[in-house]
Scaffold this motif. Structure first.
Motif, PDB file in Angstrom:
ATOM      1  N   LEU A  54       5.483  -5.544  -9.325  1.00 62.32           N
ATOM      2  CA  LEU A  54       5.910  -5.434  -7.930  1.00 62.32           C
ATOM      3  C   LEU A  54       4.708  -5.401  -6.999  1.00 62.32           C
ATOM      4  O   LEU A  54       3.758  -4.642  -7.217  1.00 62.32           O
ATOM      5  CB  LEU A  54       6.755  -4.172  -7.740  1.00 62.32           C
ATOM      6  N   TYR A  55       4.759  -6.232  -5.958  1.00 61.85           N
ATOM      7  CA  TYR A  55       3.726  -6.302  -4.929  1.00 61.85           C
ATOM      8  C   TYR A  55       4.387  -6.173  -3.564  1.00 61.85           C
ATOM      9  O   TYR A  55       5.551  -6.515  -3.397  1.00 61.85           O
ATOM     10  CB  TYR A  55       2.978  -7.644  -4.986  1.00 61.85           C
ATOM     11  N   ARG A  56       3.637  -5.684  -2.597  1.00 63.21           N
ATOM     12  CA  ARG A  56       4.125  -5.587  -1.215  1.00 63.21           C
ATOM     13  C   ARG A  56       3.208  -6.413  -0.324  1.00 63.21           C
ATOM     14  O   ARG A  56       1.995  -6.399  -0.488  1.00 63.21           O
ATOM     15  CB  ARG A  56       4.137  -4.131  -0.757  1.00 63.21           C
ATOM     16  N   LYS A  57       3.825  -7.127   0.627  1.00 71.36           N
ATOM     17  CA  LYS A  57       3.045  -7.919   1.589  1.00 71.36           C
ATOM     18  C   LYS A  57       2.369  -6.977   2.578  1.00 71.36           C
ATOM     19  O   LYS A  57       2.954  -5.984   3.015  1.00 71.36           O
ATOM     20  CB  LYS A  57       3.960  -8.868   2.368  1.00 71.36           C
ATOM     21  N   TRP A  58       1.141  -7.309   2.908  1.00 70.57           N
ATOM     22  CA  TRP A  58       0.380  -6.550   3.890  1.00 70.57           C
ATOM     23  C   TRP A  58      -0.376  -7.548   4.754  1.00 70.57           C
ATOM     24  O   TRP A  58      -1.001  -8.485   4.248  1.00 70.57           O
ATOM     25  CB  TRP A  58      -0.593  -5.602   3.203  1.00 70.57           C
ATOM     26  N   THR A  59      -0.312  -7.364   6.057  1.00 75.20           N
ATOM     27  CA  THR A  59      -1.003  -8.251   6.984  1.00 75.20           C
ATOM     28  C   THR A  59      -2.237  -7.551   7.528  1.00 75.20           C
ATOM     29  O   THR A  59      -2.147  -6.473   8.116  1.00 75.20           O
ATOM     30  CB  THR A  59      -0.078  -8.661   8.152  1.00 75.20           C
TER      31      THR A  59
END
Length: 127
Positions: A14-19
């Motif tokens: 599992l990965y989360r998008k980060w800007t």
């Protein structure tokens, strides 16, 4: 007697998008959530696939996992080295009364760079 659900079709990271908005132009990265989750694959009906393709969305998989409410459309699942973006997460109770989460996964518009662990710990707010 109720049967416990089994999740034996595969597993994903599992990965989360980060800007990163610090620079002149924002860059989107994936931040490892340090979770491996086992899943059970469920079928996607042809009608649903067709309707989503008409909207320009390619469904890659539909899977079921033990309930986890922190998964949303800002998450990406990496399965066998391939990125699958979470399109929808539905939290359900299965027919035997166990809470589960159903994920509809789609092909991302582009591959998102995975942020390395050293940089993510220093800059990203959710590592």
């Amino acid at each position: 007697m109720k049967e416990l659900p089994s999740y034996t079709d595969g597993r994903f990271a599992l990965y989360r998008k980060w800007t990163d908005e610090i620079h002149d132009f924002p860059m989107e990265y994936l931040v490892n959530q340090n979770m491996i989750i086992w899943y059970s694959e469920i079928s996607v009906f042809d009608r649903v696939k067709y309707e989503m393709q008409q909207a320009g969305i390619e469904v890659t998989m539909k899977i079921r996992i033990p309930r986890y409410k922190k998964i949303d459309s800002k998450c990406v699942c990496i399965i066998d080295g391939i990125q699958h973006e979470v399109y929808n997460a539905a939290h359900i109770i299965n027919k035997n009364g166990f809470p589960e989460t159903e994920l509809t996964l789609i092909r991302p518009e582009r591959q998102i760079e995975v942020l390395d662990n050293d940089k993510s710990r220093a800059e990203c707010p959710f590592t």
